[in-house]
Design a protein around this motif. Structure first.
Motif, PDB file in Angstrom:
ATOM      1  N   VAL A 146     -47.096  25.436   5.268  1.00  0.00           N
ATOM      2  CA  VAL A 146     -48.433  25.193   5.779  1.00  0.00           C
ATOM      3  C   VAL A 146     -48.576  23.705   6.334  1.00  0.00           C
ATOM      4  O   VAL A 146     -48.556  22.985   5.581  1.00  0.00           O
ATOM      5  N   LEU A 147     -48.754  23.968   7.934  1.00  0.00           N
ATOM      6  CA  LEU A 147     -48.927  22.548   8.494  1.00  0.00           C
ATOM      7  C   LEU A 147     -50.425  22.305   8.488  1.00  0.00           C
ATOM      8  O   LEU A 147     -51.297  23.300   8.938  1.00  0.00           O
ATOM      9  N   GLY A 148     -50.861  21.173   8.111  1.00  0.00           N
ATOM     10  CA  GLY A 148     -52.315  20.871   8.260  1.00  0.00           C
ATOM     11  C   GLY A 148     -52.937  21.508   6.825  1.00  0.00           C
ATOM     12  O   GLY A 148     -53.890  22.123   6.908  1.00  0.00           O
ATOM     13  N   GLY A 149     -52.143  21.250   5.758  1.00  0.00           N
ATOM     14  CA  GLY A 149     -52.677  21.961   4.522  1.00  0.00           C
ATOM     15  C   GLY A 149     -53.990  21.561   4.130  1.00  0.00           C
ATOM     16  O   GLY A 149     -54.699  22.086   3.226  1.00  0.00           O
ATOM     17  N   SER A 150     -54.303  20.268   4.441  1.00  0.00           N
ATOM     18  CA  SER A 150     -55.626  19.692   3.688  1.00  0.00           C
ATOM     19  C   SER A 150     -56.925  20.153   4.806  1.00  0.00           C
ATOM     20  O   SER A 150     -58.059  20.118   4.414  1.00  0.00           O
ATOM     21  N   SER A 151     -56.700  20.788   5.887  1.00  0.00           N
ATOM     22  CA  SER A 151     -57.710  21.438   6.686  1.00  0.00           C
ATOM     23  C   SER A 151     -58.426  22.430   5.992  1.00  0.00           C
ATOM     24  O   SER A 151     -57.787  23.161   5.262  1.00  0.00           O
TER      25      SER A 151
ATOM     26  N   ILE B 210     -44.116  27.097  -1.444  1.00  0.00           N
ATOM     27  CA  ILE B 210     -45.108  26.889  -0.612  1.00  0.00           C
ATOM     28  C   ILE B 210     -45.203  25.294  -0.320  1.00  0.00           C
ATOM     29  O   ILE B 210     -45.794  24.611  -0.981  1.00  0.00           O
ATOM     30  N   VAL B 211     -44.662  25.084   1.069  1.00  0.00           N
ATOM     31  CA  VAL B 211     -44.582  23.712   1.403  1.00  0.00           C
ATOM     32  C   VAL B 211     -45.591  23.328   2.219  1.00  0.00           C
ATOM     33  O   VAL B 211     -45.802  24.177   3.226  1.00  0.00           O
ATOM     34  N   ALA B 212     -46.370  22.328   2.023  1.00  0.00           N
ATOM     35  CA  ALA B 212     -47.949  21.985   3.011  1.00  0.00           C
ATOM     36  C   ALA B 212     -47.488  20.527   3.237  1.00  0.00           C
ATOM     37  O   ALA B 212     -46.978  19.560   2.619  1.00  0.00           O
ATOM     38  N   THR B 213     -47.702  20.049   4.575  1.00  0.00           N
ATOM     39  CA  THR B 213     -48.130  18.936   5.132  1.00  0.00           C
ATOM     40  C   THR B 213     -49.598  18.463   5.089  1.00  0.00           C
ATOM     41  O   THR B 213     -50.422  18.992   5.496  1.00  0.00           O
ATOM     42  N   ALA B 214     -49.736  17.105   4.604  1.00  0.00           N
ATOM     43  CA  ALA B 214     -51.158  16.424   4.394  1.00  0.00           C
ATOM     44  C   ALA B 214     -51.037  15.311   4.090  1.00  0.00           C
ATOM     45  O   ALA B 214     -49.915  14.627   3.673  1.00  0.00           O
ATOM     46  N   SER B 215     -52.200  14.312   4.075  1.00  0.00           N
ATOM     47  CA  SER B 215     -51.940  13.251   3.550  1.00  0.00           C
ATOM     48  C   SER B 215     -51.756  13.115   2.247  1.00  0.00           C
ATOM     49  O   SER B 215     -52.039  14.308   1.270  1.00  0.00           O
TER      50      SER B 215
ATOM     51  N   ASP C 130     -49.335  27.230  10.905  1.00  0.00           N
ATOM     52  CA  ASP C 130     -49.920  25.865  11.609  1.00  0.00           C
ATOM     53  C   ASP C 130     -51.274  26.045  11.655  1.00  0.00           C
ATOM     54  O   ASP C 130     -51.984  26.478  12.464  1.00  0.00           O
ATOM     55  N   ALA C 131     -51.938  25.540  10.737  1.00  0.00           N
ATOM     56  CA  ALA C 131     -53.438  25.388  10.491  1.00  0.00           C
ATOM     57  C   ALA C 131     -54.299  24.396  11.324  1.00  0.00           C
ATOM     58  O   ALA C 131     -55.305  24.613  11.494  1.00  0.00           O
ATOM     59  N   VAL C 132     -53.343  23.454  11.988  1.00  0.00           N
ATOM     60  CA  VAL C 132     -54.216  22.659  12.949  1.00  0.00           C
ATOM     61  C   VAL C 132     -53.684  22.881  14.332  1.00  0.00           C
ATOM     62  O   VAL C 132     -54.334  22.717  15.312  1.00  0.00           O
ATOM     63  N   SER C 133     -52.622  23.319  14.573  1.00  0.00           N
ATOM     64  CA  SER C 133     -51.794  23.742  15.786  1.00  0.00           C
ATOM     65  C   SER C 133     -52.134  22.300  17.033  1.00  0.00           C
ATOM     66  O   SER C 133     -52.681  22.569  18.245  1.00  0.00           O
ATOM     67  N   LEU C 134     -51.514  21.281  16.559  1.00  0.00           N
ATOM     68  CA  LEU C 134     -51.682  20.077  17.540  1.00  0.00           C
ATOM     69  C   LEU C 134     -50.344  20.095  18.281  1.00  0.00           C
ATOM     70  O   LEU C 134     -49.436  20.467  17.945  1.00  0.00           O
TER      71      LEU C 134
END
Length: 359
Positions: A176-181, A199-204, A247-251
């Motif tokens: 999940v990209l943008g996991g903290s959104s 479940i791998v997430a990207t976030a701060s 991709d929860a932010v799709s940047l």
């Protein structure tokens, strides 16, 4: 039929025209049509889509308009033909967009009329502030995953609220990209409920503990160079790779990464049109656009299932709403909050206002 004395005029945050400045003005309290209820809004949450509506008139041609896609409050009046709801019920509500009329009935107001079939009943354990974080972003995460309508594409997963659906995809990996959104937090939770692991997430890194509590098994620093993020994620995936990339932010910087991480034959979910995804595009990666509007006809069957299951899932703690930051001043806090959303100055929380506190 009304259950209490309801004013004819309310305070609402009006958008006068495309690109116009938002202002608090007197506005009629809506009258009810068949199948609708009137909700006195205790909380309204801010969304990136609200910025697009203000700046570009997205979906809107009828002005002045009350925008806002997320709210929560108490039902104060019931229209003809409504079953299953009563005055006094605590509910979360999605702003209603009429795609044919290009008109919105949003939540930046003290009252909103909405079709009862699109309401989320809130258990007592979920506050109005927390409830307001759900109506737009939770369906954006869930509907695309579990919709089996023949006219839409998607992973077509068996939902965790159906027999055999809970944990069905154990052994399959998700990223999940943008996991903290807001959408990302819900995507992590539904991936967990469906059994995906890892479940791998990207976030701060500041949000790592919270996302782990929601179900992420690993949280990678979103600030790492794309090549390093890709390598770190691949090292955590099983040999088969990631069966689901969300991709929860799709940047521009995340879309190629999600595409690269999705295994051959895997599903990639995006929340905005993807454009060019990367070099050597593989037609075996199935790309799906998440659409969270409850009123979309092709969402009808899965919306009914989701909204029916959510109260129990919330009460059990299976799904947790986003953390919130409450802005002062009632509706007067919205313009400054939307500027923060626009400038990407919000992280890990949902901005919420209290319409009834408007001066």
């Amino acid at each position: 039929m009304s259950s209490t004395t309801i004013p004819t005029t309310q305070k609402a945050l009006l958008l006068p025209s495309k690109g116009g400045a938002l202002s608090i003005e007197p506005f009629p309290v809506p009258t009810l049509g068949s199948g609708e209820v009137l909700v006195r809004l205790a909380a309204a949450a801010l969304n990136p889509i609200d910025v697009a509506m203000q700046m570009f008139g997205l979906f809107i041609e009828v002005f002045p308009a009350v925008i806002g896609c997320d709210g929560a409050g108490e039902i104060v009046a019931i229209g003809e033909g409504v079953e299953g709801f009563s005055a006094g019920d605590r509910v979360a509500v999605q702003g209603t967009i009429d795609m044919m009329k290009k008109e919105i009935h949003g939540t930046y107001a003290q009252y909103v009329a909405t079709p009862a079939k699109f309401l989320i009943k809130l258990p007592d354990s979920v506050s109005f502030d927390a409830g307001a974080t759900m109506p737009c972003t939770l369906p954006t995460a869930a509907l695309v995953l579990y919709n089996k309508d023949e006219n839409v594409t998607g992973p077509r997963l068996d939902a965790p609220w159906t027999p055999g659906g809970r944990g069905k995809y154990a052994g399959k990996a998700a990223v999940v990209l943008g996991g903290s959104s807001s959408v990302g937090q819900y995507a992590i939770q539904f991936a967990r409920l469906s059994g995906f692991s890892p479940i791998v997430a990207t976030a701060s890194p500041a949000h790592a503990a919270h996302l782990t509590a929601l179900g992420a098994t690993h949280v990678l620093d979103r600030a790492l160079p794309a090549a390093d993020l890709e390598a770190a994620a691949r090292a955590l995936a099983p040999a088969a790779g990631f069966a689901l990339a969300f991709d929860a932010v799709s940047l521009p910087e995340t879309l190629p990464l999600g595409y690269a991480l999705a295994a051959d034959g895997a599903d990639l979910v995006v929340v905005s049109p993807p454009g060019t995804l990367g070099e050597g595009e593989r037609k075996t990666v199935k790309v799906h656009m998440a659409r969270g509007l409850l009123a979309i006809p092709t969402n009808a069957a899965v919306v009914e299932e989701l909204l029916g299951a959510l109260p129990g899932m919330l009460a059990a703690g299976d799904v947790k709403p986003n953390p919130v930051e409450v802005l002062e001043g009632g509706l007067a806090g919205v313009p400054g909050g939307l500027e923060r959303v626009k400038m990407k100055q919000v992280s890990g929380v949902k901005l919420v206002v209290h319409p009834q506190a408007t001066a």
